[in-house]
Design an enzyme around this catalytic site. Sequence first.
Site, short mmCIF file in Angstrom:
data_model
loop_
_atom_site.label_atom_id
_atom_site.label_comp_id
_atom_site.label_asym_id
_atom_site.label_seq_id
_atom_site.Cartn_x
_atom_site.Cartn_y
_atom_site.Cartn_z
N CYS A 148 8.69 -0.36 -8.67
CA CYS A 148 8.40 -1.74 -9.08
C CYS A 148 8.09 -1.79 -10.56
O CYS A 148 8.32 -2.79 -11.23
CB CYS A 148 7.23 -2.27 -8.27
SG CYS A 148 5.93 -1.06 -8.13
N GLU A 182 2.14 -7.93 -3.74
CA GLU A 182 2.65 -7.38 -5.01
C GLU A 182 4.16 -7.44 -4.92
O GLU A 182 4.74 -6.94 -3.96
CB GLU A 182 2.16 -5.95 -5.23
CG GLU A 182 0.65 -5.84 -5.42
CD GLU A 182 0.12 -6.65 -6.60
OE1 GLU A 182 0.87 -6.87 -7.58
OE2 GLU A 182 -1.04 -7.11 -6.53
P1 NAD Z 1 11.97 -6.62 0.53
O1 NAD Z 1 11.24 -7.87 0.17
O2 NAD Z 1 13.40 -6.70 0.81
O3 NAD Z 1 11.31 -5.99 1.83
C1 NAD Z 1 9.91 -5.74 1.91
C2 NAD Z 1 9.52 -5.78 3.37
O4 NAD Z 1 9.61 -7.13 3.82
C3 NAD Z 1 10.44 -4.97 4.29
O5 NAD Z 1 9.66 -4.33 5.27
C4 NAD Z 1 11.31 -6.05 4.91
O6 NAD Z 1 11.84 -5.69 6.14
C5 NAD Z 1 10.29 -7.16 5.05
N1 NAD Z 1 10.85 -8.50 5.26
C6 NAD Z 1 11.99 -9.02 4.79
N2 NAD Z 1 12.12 -10.32 5.18
C7 NAD Z 1 11.02 -10.61 5.91
C8 NAD Z 1 10.55 -11.77 6.59
N3 NAD Z 1 11.24 -12.91 6.60
N4 NAD Z 1 9.36 -11.71 7.23
C9 NAD Z 1 8.63 -10.56 7.23
N5 NAD Z 1 9.03 -9.44 6.60
C10 NAD Z 1 10.21 -9.46 5.95
O7 NAD Z 1 11.64 -5.54 -0.61
P2 NAD Z 1 12.16 -4.00 -0.70
O8 NAD Z 1 13.61 -4.03 -1.01
O9 NAD Z 1 11.70 -3.19 0.45
O10 NAD Z 1 11.36 -3.51 -1.98
C11 NAD Z 1 11.80 -3.80 -3.26
C12 NAD Z 1 10.97 -4.88 -3.90
O11 NAD Z 1 9.59 -4.53 -3.81
C13 NAD Z 1 11.24 -5.04 -5.38
O12 NAD Z 1 11.31 -6.41 -5.69
C14 NAD Z 1 10.03 -4.39 -6.04
O13 NAD Z 1 9.76 -4.88 -7.33
C15 NAD Z 1 8.96 -4.71 -5.07
N6 NAD Z 1 7.82 -3.80 -5.18
C16 NAD Z 1 6.72 -4.23 -5.84
C17 NAD Z 1 5.62 -3.40 -5.98
C18 NAD Z 1 4.40 -3.88 -6.72
O14 NAD Z 1 3.37 -3.22 -6.64
N7 NAD Z 1 4.47 -4.99 -7.42
C19 NAD Z 1 5.66 -2.11 -5.45
C20 NAD Z 1 6.80 -1.70 -4.77
C21 NAD Z 1 7.87 -2.55 -4.64
#
Ligand code: NAD
Length: 542
Positions: free
Chosen positions: A327, A293
């Site tokens: 989100c 998501e």
């Molecule tokens: P992010 O993508 O920066 O990080 C998410 C996770 O991914 C973190 O744990 C991060 O450390 C990890 N990560 C980053 N690079 C990685 C890699 N190369 N390999 C493995 N893991 C990696 O997102 P965020 O800033 O934590 O959250 C915000 C985003 O999440 C927004 O875009 C928001 O819309 C989305 N979000 C979506 C939903 C939904 O249900 N659609 C819900 C909550 C948040």
Amino acid sequence: MNNAIYNFPLPDNELVLGYKKDSPEREQLEKEIQRQLLNPIEIPLIIGGVEVRTAQTGQVRMPHQHSHILATYFKAGEKEVQMAIDAAMVAHRVWSDLSWTVRASILLKAAELISGKYRAVMNAATMLGQSKNIFQAEIDSVCETIDFLKFNAYFISQIYEMQPRSAYNQLNKMEFRPLEGFVFTVSPFNFTSIASNLNMAPVMMGNTTVWKPATTALLSNYYLMKIFQEAGLPDGVINFIPGSGALIGKVALASPDLAGIHFTGSNATFNHLWKQVALQLPHYKSYPRLIGETGGKNFIFVHPTADAKEVAVNAYRGAFEYQGQKCSAVSRMYVPLSLWPEVKSELIRISSDASMGNVTDTGNFINAVIDEGSFDNCMSYISYAITSDDAEIIAGGHGDKSIGYFVEPTIIVTTNPKFKSMEEEIFGPVLTLYVYDDDKLQETIELCNTTSPYGLTGAVFSRDRVAASYMCEQLRYAAGNFYINDKPTGAIVGLQPFGGSRASGTNDKAGGEFNLIRWVSPRTIKETFQPATEYRYGYMME
Ligand code: NAD
């Protein structure tokens, strides 16, 4: 062996407590906040049930007062990621074979612990570590986490009941096997409950996980992990490994035993993971399940018959609660010219009334954004709007990161429906609004449908029910969660299963049976009572 057929009843949603002054829950919470403020902790990795400390450390700071350190955490290196994968594979043997009712009972115990003994702990950690006010912490880290756990136990009983028919001379069965391998779970900062469910949904179905939590949510996520252990989760079923996403992701995706990724976060990260899996496809034992998501550019579309006050209140809450870091948060809006003066004055009135500051001051509606990167990102969009000819800021527009990462809830009005902040996800307290001519309703609906690549949430406001239904049809693929006369945030487990399509993710609806079913690889078993003894068919012997 106890062979009774269990049935977990449909649960009620967890009640949101009020936290009024002098209430017992408020007293407990205030005490716990003080405890966590005064006692910084160490956050180790937890691999195979064992605490692991490495030479690499980082600090967990409060977003609303970044000089204050809440915890020191240890970062996983390549060796620890491999240890976590190995531990998950060992635990898989026992966990995947364990009676599902025992698995469910562990999840239900975790729910009870969060509802009672650890309610204040979860709330305080989420408030301090992720800068949520009391209400935002309660609906997330307590209520939604509990709902996910309890509803999953109910849904699994429904799933296991789905069996094929058996016909003459045969018995058919469906075995819901957990995936063969480990699930890599990657959680975002913004919802403690999502971090829980990303692990517990596959775990409920008999899988084991390697969990990479978001660095900016480590305090609450660590307490969660400790609660899961106390609830009886066997060692190695969930392996908690904070650290660099890039490093952990690289090692996890290199394993032939990767059976799935359960992800919530940004589009960019999920796309990266998907591409890496695609590149290494021949190397995996099975096709990894990719469930993610991601981002959104969620809208409110206002019909000329809408009530201006309802629109303004819901837009404000939808856009700015938790600093626009849900989100599902509203970040673009379409308002008819005829309603605009009323909607505008109401938005300005609320903006001048709502206060911003520390989470411990209960009068504050707005707190800090999660970190400096997010602060700078929001301010860059605000600066862009300030210097653009086709945009005007009618509320907010300032930020201050000297003590905490505070960005004023900002409302941009643009004459360009394709303005940068109408299209791109900002993930902060910035709402952009386009005022349309009342006689251009159809074109504006089309604009709303095509302006952003996302399709997460959206809402229409209208007192004309036929018009609302028409807009709902026209915007069919613009949102996976669609609201009529309500803000598009605040989905509740069991009531509005959550997830979006287009660039917003795989839409497997967290908190429902659609998601759970992705974590099994069913095996069909046919038993024949009287096997054939003649190779020819009857007519061949005539
Ligand atoms: P992010 O993508 O920066 O990080 C998410 C996770 O991914 C973190 O744990 C991060 O450390 C990890 N990560 C980053 N690079 C990685 C890699 N190369 N390999 C493995 N893991 C990696 O997102 P965020 O800033 O934590 O959250 C915000 C985003 O999440 C927004 O875009 C928001 O819309 C989305 N979000 C979506 C939903 C939904 O249900 N659609 C819900 C909550 C948040």
